[in-house]
Design a protein around this motif. Structure first.
Motif, PDB file in Angstrom:
ATOM      1  N   PHE A   1       4.699  -1.955  -2.598  1.00 13.76           N
ATOM      2  CA  PHE A   1       4.644  -1.583  -4.006  1.00 13.76           C
ATOM      3  C   PHE A   1       3.289  -0.940  -4.241  1.00 13.76           C
ATOM      4  O   PHE A   1       2.290  -1.630  -4.448  1.00 13.76           O
ATOM      5  CB  PHE A   1       4.842  -2.803  -4.900  1.00 13.76           C
ATOM      6  CG  PHE A   1       4.883  -2.473  -6.374  1.00 13.76           C
ATOM      7  CD1 PHE A   1       6.009  -1.896  -6.935  1.00 13.76           C
ATOM      8  CD2 PHE A   1       3.792  -2.740  -7.188  1.00 13.76           C
ATOM      9  CE1 PHE A   1       6.045  -1.585  -8.292  1.00 13.76           C
ATOM     10  CE2 PHE A   1       3.816  -2.435  -8.536  1.00 13.76           C
ATOM     11  CZ  PHE A   1       4.949  -1.860  -9.093  1.00 13.76           C
TER      12      PHE A   1
ATOM     13  N   ARG B   1       5.965  -6.146  -2.906  1.00 17.41           N
ATOM     14  CA  ARG B   1       6.844  -6.630  -3.968  1.00 17.41           C
ATOM     15  C   ARG B   1       8.011  -7.386  -3.337  1.00 17.41           C
ATOM     16  O   ARG B   1       8.625  -6.922  -2.378  1.00 17.41           O
ATOM     17  CB  ARG B   1       7.378  -5.469  -4.804  1.00 17.41           C
ATOM     18  CG  ARG B   1       8.464  -5.853  -5.808  1.00 17.41           C
ATOM     19  CD  ARG B   1       9.046  -4.626  -6.473  1.00 17.41           C
ATOM     20  NE  ARG B   1      10.166  -4.964  -7.347  1.00 17.41           N
ATOM     21  CZ  ARG B   1      10.919  -4.070  -7.974  1.00 17.41           C
ATOM     22  NH1 ARG B   1      10.680  -2.772  -7.808  1.00 17.41           N
ATOM     23  NH2 ARG B   1      11.914  -4.456  -8.747  1.00 17.41           N
TER      24      ARG B   1
ATOM     25  N   ASN C   1      10.396 -11.070 -10.049  1.00 20.14           N
ATOM     26  CA  ASN C   1       9.593 -10.105  -9.302  1.00 20.14           C
ATOM     27  C   ASN C   1       8.220 -10.707  -9.030  1.00 20.14           C
ATOM     28  O   ASN C   1       7.516 -11.113  -9.965  1.00 20.14           O
ATOM     29  CB  ASN C   1       9.411  -8.806 -10.100  1.00 20.14           C
ATOM     30  CG  ASN C   1      10.716  -8.089 -10.334  1.00 20.14           C
ATOM     31  OD1 ASN C   1      11.143  -7.269  -9.533  1.00 20.14           O
ATOM     32  ND2 ASN C   1      11.371  -8.399 -11.461  1.00 20.14           N
TER      33      ASN C   1
ATOM     34  N   ILE D   1       4.708  -9.652  -7.425  1.00 24.88           N
ATOM     35  CA  ILE D   1       3.926  -8.474  -7.044  1.00 24.88           C
ATOM     36  C   ILE D   1       2.550  -8.920  -6.557  1.00 24.88           C
ATOM     37  O   ILE D   1       1.873  -9.709  -7.229  1.00 24.88           O
ATOM     38  CB  ILE D   1       3.753  -7.498  -8.226  1.00 24.88           C
ATOM     39  CG1 ILE D   1       5.091  -7.233  -8.908  1.00 24.88           C
ATOM     40  CG2 ILE D   1       3.108  -6.214  -7.753  1.00 24.88           C
ATOM     41  CD1 ILE D   1       6.099  -6.513  -8.089  1.00 24.88           C
TER      42      ILE D   1
END
Length: 745
Positions: free
Chosen positions: A629, A634, A658, A660
């Motif tokens: 990402f 990610r 999600n 990250i």
């Protein structure tokens, strides 16, 4: 290296699937059911029987008139065994009188106790239920029609169809009567469709309409059609429908319907505009009038949408705006007439959709950018066909709102059919301030364009468009255009696209995801049907997408290799790997605590998704993504669980998580949702919908009760609450009661 290995694996799998397919479940040398070539099979014809003694619509086909009508049989599978006879018999008859068309069907079933019904609500999910359906092309233009789907408990889904299966309008409703019964041999359905509900040309003494009939047996994942279809086509593919004749001396009548409403609501919260809070009442009305047999005029005054369900929360991890679909009835009805832009094509992989580019997006009317309503004074819409053209005219006047002047919105759309399944068209959109000037707010914004959908060969489709925008004191490139070409047959799915969007192209009544770009896209895929146990179709594909700015500098590149499997029971598995490049000339904020800096980024990642068969009490999907990402990584997990213990109750749960990781820290972006629907009958429904957006720390609740006390007439009770958990406050709370009554003349 991972992408190269995946591509090699896809090639080997493809070579393995291209050998000739045997009949599923058939031993070598064993004779199977006789198949037909569905693409070249002749289109069937049928005749409706005129009667002076119409049947009683009660779900029992015991009147003599039903035995006098010619039965339609011989249904052919599109899924799972394309071209084979249906495994269960269906018998359909059509009769009519001066007022209405009556459809009677006997859906024989060897295991009637295993019929599956997912819901009682109107416009139910037809993909997860046993279904009987009819589509009528009343102008025999082989493009547009009316679709009626019924499940064994009598729930109705009525839809308008446009452009030969390209788009549909599920908000369309007619005063249709439906009754069903179950017995030891299967189930029966009886439908009454008033001619005043339909649009057709009564000038000819004899009518010929396009006709398609569907029978879906959910436990077998079996779709059968009266006019044979390939599995990639749907019931609303009117260019491949049969015909229904026998009509004489029928007219749509006056075709006037008035629908007044009364509303009472109480609003509180920090998002509620000054002057709109507290307890208030209101009235308004809609009028629908058939100006000519081909044109319908809709008028609305003091329009209100208190009954509409709230938007679903979305996670945005890109630097581009989010697209929210239209849900308001007045705008959704006949919306296909006004479509212009990156319209996706059914059964084709196009690389774009109206979520990327549309010149007219009705959510720009009567809603702020944050989804808050702006009062609509009233308006008019004229849609239909005249002189060989499909036309649409829309005009709406808005009240002023804080920071916004009163405005008028106008849209004019026209399309001309060519050679049966092709068309050319034009559109003009105007947004004009009609109130006091507000500094910095433009007096007008205008968009206009031309498009075409050309089908020189049955499997070849070309869809170009060009468009421009105009606003005061604007310079630069305000032009947009594209050329898309696609080929789709039983095996191949190939398409290519070139698209240009100028840096100053700004349709303020449309939606454009990216400007200042030149995009090139291409894909090639196959859909072989291998002789593998339980497998219906596999789909290996490759696609590449290049996006440059107007100075020919590469800003985005994606290369994807994917492999999908469709199973005979209706479930599916999809795997893909994507290699990406992004050039950032400006930093963009992903969350309040995370920003992606300027730079060049190469990263990639893979995903896997499995969706279970829908015709079960417990079904769902799961999608896992893992990869780069920008300068970090990610990991995403999306899942949905649908529990339908019976046709009264359904529970849907969803989650999007999600995780990250970036050089300056880690963060999560999550959205969770839950929905409960309960159908007391096909007339009384209740639903509760809750959402939690962790990024904004907001909790949204929407509870609705709907009583359809007569055709097209409703009582709604709606409660909506939006809470900011971080601030510990209610930002919006609305309790509304709305009653409408449809009166036909």
């Amino acid at each position: 290296m991972p992408r190269l290995m995946l591509e090699r694996g896809l090639l080997l799998a493809l070579l393995a699937t291209l050998r000739p397919a045997a009949i599923v479940g058939q031993e070598p040398g064993q004779a199977g059911p006789a198949r037909i070539a569905v693409e070249s099979a002749p289109r069937p014809a049928a005749a409706a029987l005129r009667t002076d003694d119409p049947p009683t619509v009660d779900g029992h086909l015991d009147e003599p008139v039903w035995q006098q009508a010619v039965p339609l049989t011989g249904f052919v599978q599109s899924r799972p065994d394309t071209g084979a006879p249906a495994t269960e018999e269906t018998v359909v008859r059509f009769v009519y009188d001066d007022r209405a068309l009556y459809i009677g069907a006997i859906c024989y079933d060897s295991e009637p106790d295993r019929l599956f019904v997912s819901s009682l609500k109107q416009d139910f999910n037809s993909g997860s239920s046993d279904v009987f359906g009819v589509t009528l092309d009343t102008y025999l233009d082989r493009r547009n029609g009316f679709m009626f789907l019924v499940n064994p408990e009598g729930a109705l889904k009525d839809v308008q169809i446009f452009d030969d299966s390209r788009s549909e309008n599920q908000a369309w409703e007619g005063p249709i009567r439906v009754e069903t019964t179950r017995n030891d041999e299967g189930w029966t359905v009886e439908i009454e469709i008033p001619f005043s509900t339909l649009r057709f040309n009564p000038s000819g003494e004899d009518q010929t309409w396009g006709l398609q009939i569907l029978r879906r047996i959910r436990r077998k994942a079996e779709d059968t059609f009266w006019a044979p279809l390939d599995r990639r086509d749907q019931i609303h593919k009117m260019s491949k429908a049969g015909t229904l004749t026998g009509f004489s001396g029928v007219t749509p009548g006056l075709n006037l319907r008035v629908k007044p409403y009364a509303l009472a609501q109480d609003q509180t919260g920090t998002l509620v505009e000054e002057g709109r809070g507290g307890t208030q009442g209101d009235v308004g009305f809609d009028i629908k009038f058939g100006v000519t047999p081909g044109l319908t005029l809709d008028l609305t005054y003091n329009t209100d949408f208190a009954q509409v369900e709230v938007d679903q929360e979305q996670v945005n991890l890109t630097r581009f705006p989010l697209f929210f679909p239209e849900k308001r009835d007045f705008f959704v009805e006949n919306s296909g007439t006004f479509s212009f832009g990156d319209q996706s094509e059914r059964s084709y992989r196009t690389g774009v959709s109206l979520r990327d580019f549309t010149l007219f997006h009705s959510r720009r009317i009567g809603l702020t950018g944050g989804g808050e309503p702006i009062p609509i004074l009233g308006g008019a819409r004229l849609t239909g066909r005249t002189g060989g053209f499909e036309v649409g005219l829309l005009n709406l006047q808005m009240h002023s709102s804080p920071g916004l002047p009163a405005e008028n919105f106008s849209v004019l759309r026209a399309r001309r059919s060519l050679f049966g399944t092709s068309d050319i068209g034009a559109i003009f959109v105007n947004r004009q301030a009609t109130g006091a000037d507000i500094e910095g707010y433009p007096d007008f914004n205008r968009s206009f364009g031309f498009d075409a959908n050309l089908r020189p060969l049955p499997s070849l489709l070309l869809a170009p468009f060009v468009a421009w925008t105009r606003s005061p004191n604007t310079d630069g490139d305000s032009f947009a255009g594209r050329m898309w070409v696609g080929w789709r047959d039983e095996l191949w799915d190939v398409s290519a696209l070139w698209r240009h969007v100028g840096d100053n192209f700004n349709p303020t009544v449309g939606f454009v995801r990216r400007r200042d770009i030149r995009q090139s896209y291409a894909t090639v895929g196959l859909h072989p049907r291998p002789p593998l146990p339980g497998v219906q179709e596999v789909n290996p594909y490759l696609e590449i997408d290049y996006v440059q700015d107007l100075e020919s500098v590469l800003v985005t590149r994606t290369r994807t290799a994917g492999f999908g499997v469709s199973f005979l029971n209706g479930s599916g598995l999809t795997l893909n790997y994507t290699d990406r490049f992004e050039l950032l000339r400006e930093p963009f904020r992903v969350t309040t605590d995370a920003t992606i800096p300027i730079g060049r980024y190469d990263f990639g990642g893979g995903s896997a998704q499995y969706r279970s068969a829908p015709g079960r009490a417990l079904s769902g999907f799961v999608r896992v993504e893992r990869g780069g990402f920008f300068a970090g990584t990610r990991t995403s997990l999306s899942a949905g669980l649908m529990w339908r213990p019976n046709y009264h109750l359904s529970v849907d749960l969803s989650a999007n998580h999600n995780n990250i990781s970036l050089p300056d820290g880690d963060f999560t972006a999550d959205v969770f949702g839950g929905r409960i629907d309960y159908g007391f009958s096909t007339k009384v429904f209740a639903s509760a919908f809750v959402q939690y957006n962790a990024a904004q720390d907001q909790f949204v609740t929407n509870v609705r009760f709907n009583y359809l006390y007569s055709p097209l007439s409703d009582i709604f009770l709606v409660y909506t609450e939006r809470r900011d958990l971080a601030a510990g406050m209610t930002v919006e709370r609305v309790l509304a009661a709305k009653v409408s009554k449809s009166i036909g003349f």
